[in-house]
Write an enzyme that holds these catalytic residues in place. Structure first.
Site, PDB file in Angstrom:
ATOM      1  N   GLY A  23       3.657   2.646  -4.323  1.00 15.42           N
ATOM      2  CA  GLY A  23       4.301   2.577  -2.861  1.00 15.42           C
ATOM      3  C   GLY A  23       3.299   1.015  -2.338  1.00 15.42           C
ATOM      4  O   GLY A  23       3.596   1.033  -1.570  1.00 15.42           O
ATOM      5  N   ALA A  31      -9.320   1.124  -8.186  1.00 16.66           N
ATOM      6  CA  ALA A  31      -9.999   0.047  -9.218  1.00 16.66           C
ATOM      7  C   ALA A  31      -9.733  -1.153  -8.508  1.00 16.66           C
ATOM      8  O   ALA A  31     -10.246  -2.193  -8.344  1.00 16.66           O
ATOM      9  CB  ALA A  31     -10.925   0.266  -9.732  1.00 16.66           C
ATOM     10  N   SER A  32      -8.503  -1.325  -6.924  1.00 14.43           N
ATOM     11  CA  SER A  32      -7.808  -2.831  -6.588  1.00 14.43           C
ATOM     12  C   SER A  32      -8.159  -3.257  -7.944  1.00 14.43           C
ATOM     13  O   SER A  32      -7.606  -4.998  -7.567  1.00 14.43           O
ATOM     14  CB  SER A  32      -9.007  -3.185  -5.453  1.00 14.43           C
ATOM     15  OG  SER A  32      -9.542  -2.406  -4.517  1.00 14.43           O
ATOM     16  N   THR A  35      -2.978  -6.157  -9.488  1.00 13.37           N
ATOM     17  CA  THR A  35      -2.775  -7.298  -8.936  1.00 13.37           C
ATOM     18  C   THR A  35      -3.557  -8.296  -9.720  1.00 13.37           C
ATOM     19  O   THR A  35      -2.494  -9.130 -10.366  1.00 13.37           O
ATOM     20  CB  THR A  35      -2.690  -8.062  -7.379  1.00 13.37           C
ATOM     21  OG1 THR A  35      -1.547  -6.919  -6.559  1.00 13.37           O
ATOM     22  CG2 THR A  35      -2.358  -9.592  -7.284  1.00 13.37           C
ATOM     23  N   ALA A  95      -5.025 -14.488  -6.979  1.00 12.89           N
ATOM     24  CA  ALA A  95      -5.466 -13.455  -6.196  1.00 12.89           C
ATOM     25  C   ALA A  95      -6.096 -12.750  -6.339  1.00 12.89           C
ATOM     26  O   ALA A  95      -7.207 -12.722  -7.166  1.00 12.89           O
ATOM     27  CB  ALA A  95      -3.749 -11.948  -6.063  1.00 12.89           C
ATOM     28  N   GLY A 150      -7.961  -8.326  -5.432  1.00 11.75           N
ATOM     29  CA  GLY A 150      -8.086  -6.936  -5.758  1.00 11.75           C
ATOM     30  C   GLY A 150      -8.632  -6.432  -3.533  1.00 11.75           C
ATOM     31  O   GLY A 150      -9.286  -6.028  -3.387  1.00 11.75           O
ATOM     32  N   GLU A 188      -8.171  -1.316  -2.681  1.00  9.87           N
ATOM     33  CA  GLU A 188      -9.690  -0.470  -2.067  1.00  9.87           C
ATOM     34  C   GLU A 188     -10.382  -1.045  -0.917  1.00  9.87           C
ATOM     35  O   GLU A 188     -11.367  -0.215  -0.108  1.00  9.87           O
ATOM     36  CB  GLU A 188      -9.813   0.022  -3.452  1.00  9.87           C
ATOM     37  CG  GLU A 188     -10.181   1.710  -3.612  1.00  9.87           C
ATOM     38  CD  GLU A 188     -10.699   2.215  -5.116  1.00  9.87           C
ATOM     39  OE1 GLU A 188     -12.666   2.218  -4.896  1.00  9.87           O
ATOM     40  OE2 GLU A 188     -10.040   2.432  -5.603  1.00  9.87           O
TER      41      GLU A 188
END
Lengths: 333, 160
Positions: free
Chosen positions: A47, A87-88, A91, A287, A289, A292
């Site tokens: 999501g 853990a982000s 991406t 990018a 993360g 989180e």
């Protein structure tokens, strides 16, 4: 007995992804016969927008509109390997894998176009609108639709690519223990203002002001969506949520939403979000993360604000009225 | 045990089922009729994800017995779009990025619809009150509140 105000600040440094035994993610990209592109991943969209971001990254790399890319994350049994969405890392890891796969697919696409146009593939460029042009002579062009048809039905080429991104395991140096746990860090700073009722121990968060440094925001609206939700979740962790309120004693743990508390729409603090973009060196299009880490700095900021308000350090989460009252009582003795 | 007949109107179409006595409306909708837009979150009335509209009133379908809905008119989120055009609330939820994982969204939209049906121009406090029985993990609620206010502004523009 009074309502006391306090203000707290906290800053965090948050790794993107983890490094236990190496951290890999794989991606595959292929074109359909009509020149759309399919990204196959096992990285699940919870999501947070993984599919949208991967479509943007693939489209940007190949040089087609984003709506020409379909992302399939349907099956972790049969899809290319991913460690997971946590853990982000989504991406950063999957994005890098998609770039590598998309570059390989783009190269085949340009080679087929070069054969059709009878030019050198290195002289070709994409216009981002679904066409391949000869550099400096844009009147000589071919649509990616026609290139894909040619590849499939005439030239027997598969416009496809493989991507694998691995952060290798970092071993600590034996002498010093020094190691490189992550290659990429996001940062955040939060200032929280609270009111604490020193009679009941109740905490009300009045304002939360957050600055997040998250590398390049590949989709600014979705980044904002993550950060707003994360900021709220941080307050929720600071003050409300726990599965084991008397840890390590497991009795009295919440078993349902009557006991596992979360703030509702009536308990929102005034929230401010500022995004700083410092593109990361090894991130996909810069990018990092944001996922989180955005729910972390509120927790120490609220703890510090409670200390500022009533002078007690609550070092167990969540900071419940009971814990504040016990700390006040201990302080008075 | 003998099955019980139940008949109601769901999103404009007649439905008739034989159910076990004691079946919840949520179970009847999802597993008998196949409308999976109401979500089963807590099955005890604390999360709001299963909210549907029964004869104009917001109801928790996990705590409603299907056999009490005989002859009722029921609306779920899957019945809001008309002819492929999203309901203004659905449009507003998209435009304000008010959904992430999406599990609470149908319940939120149902709660918001009942609010706007009765109060076309709500205050922020009205919206917060209307959504107070629904919980959300992802959004921090603010985008959802903004979605409902945005849809309500559309109401006032249409009236003007």
């Amino acid at each position: 007995m009074a309502i006391r105000r306090g203000r707290g600040v906290a800053a965090i440094n948050y790794p993107t992804g983890m490094n236990l035994g190496g951290d890999p993610t794989q991606a595959l990209v292929h074109s359909t016969p009509t020149g759309n592109f399919m990204v196959t991943l096992s990285s699940v969209d919870l999501g947070q927008g993984m599919k949208q971001i991967m479509a943007q990254i693939c489209a940007e790399t190949i040089g087609v509109p984003t709506d020409c890319v379909v992302v399939d994350t349907a099956d972790t049994d049969t899809g290319p390997h991913c460690m997971g969405t946590f853990a982000s890392r989504g991406t950063h890891r999957a994005g890098n894998a998609v770039i590598q796969a998309a570059k390989e697919a783009r190269q085949v696409m340009l080679e087929v176009a070069a054969e059709e146009l009878e030019v050198n593939a290195s002289d070709l460029e994409t216009d981002g609108q679904g066409n391949i042009l000869v550099k400096g002579a844009p009147q000589k062009s071919i649509s990616i639709f026609d290139v894909a048809l040619s590849a499939h039905f005439k030239r027997g080429r598969s416009i496809s690519g493989r991507g694998m991104f691995l952060i290798p395991r970092s071993y600590p140096e034996k002498e010093t223990g020094a190691m490189k746990p992550s290659t990429c860090y996001a940062h955040a700073c939060t200032v929280a203002e609270v009111e604490v009722d020193d009679e009941t121990g109740e905490v009300t968060v009045l304002t939360v002001k957050n600055v997040f440094e998250i590398g390049r925001a590949l989709n600014p609206k979705m980044v904002e969506q993550q950060l707003v939700g994360g900021s709220w979740m941080g307050i929720s962790h600071a003050l409300y949520e726990t599965t084991e309120p008397y840890y390590p004693n497991r009795d009295h743990g919440g078993t349902d939403f009557n006991q596992y508390l979360m703030p509702g729409p009536g308990d929102l603090a005034e929230t401010e979000i500022i995004v700083l973009e410092r593109p990361s060196a090894d991130g996909p299009y810069g990018a990092k993360g944001p996922g989180e880490m955005c729910a972390n700095p509120q927790i120490p900021a609220v703890a510090n604000a409670v200390f500022d308000a009533v002078g007690v350090r609550v070092d167990t989460l969540p900071i419940t009225p009971e814990r504040i009252l016990r700390a006040l009582k201990a302080q008075a003795n | 045990m003998a099955k019980v007949p139940v008949q109601f109107t769901l999103n404009g179409s007649e439905k008739a089922e034989f159910i076990d006595s004691g079946t919840t409306l949520l179970h009847a909708l999802r597993d008998k009729i196949g409308d999976t837009s109401p979500k089963g979150g807590c099955h005890q009335g604390t999360c709001g994800a299963c909210s549907v509209i029964v004869d104009g009133e917001l109801r928790l379908s996990c705590l409603t017995l299907a056999e009490t809905c005989n002859g009722a008119t029921i609306t779920t989120t899957s019945g809001l779009a008309e002819g492929g055009v999203l309901h203004p609330l659905q449009r507003a939820f998209l435009d304000t990025f008010a959904t992430q994982c999406g599990f609470c969204t149908p319940g939120m939209i149902m709660a918001a619809k009942v609010l706007l049906d009765h109060t076309p121009n709500p205050s922020r406090e009205d919206v917060v009150e209307a959504l107070s029985g629904n919980i959300c993990r992802c959004t921090g609620y603010e985008p959802i509140i903004q979605a409902v206010l945005t849809a309500a502004r559309g109401n006032s523009q249409n009236a003007a």
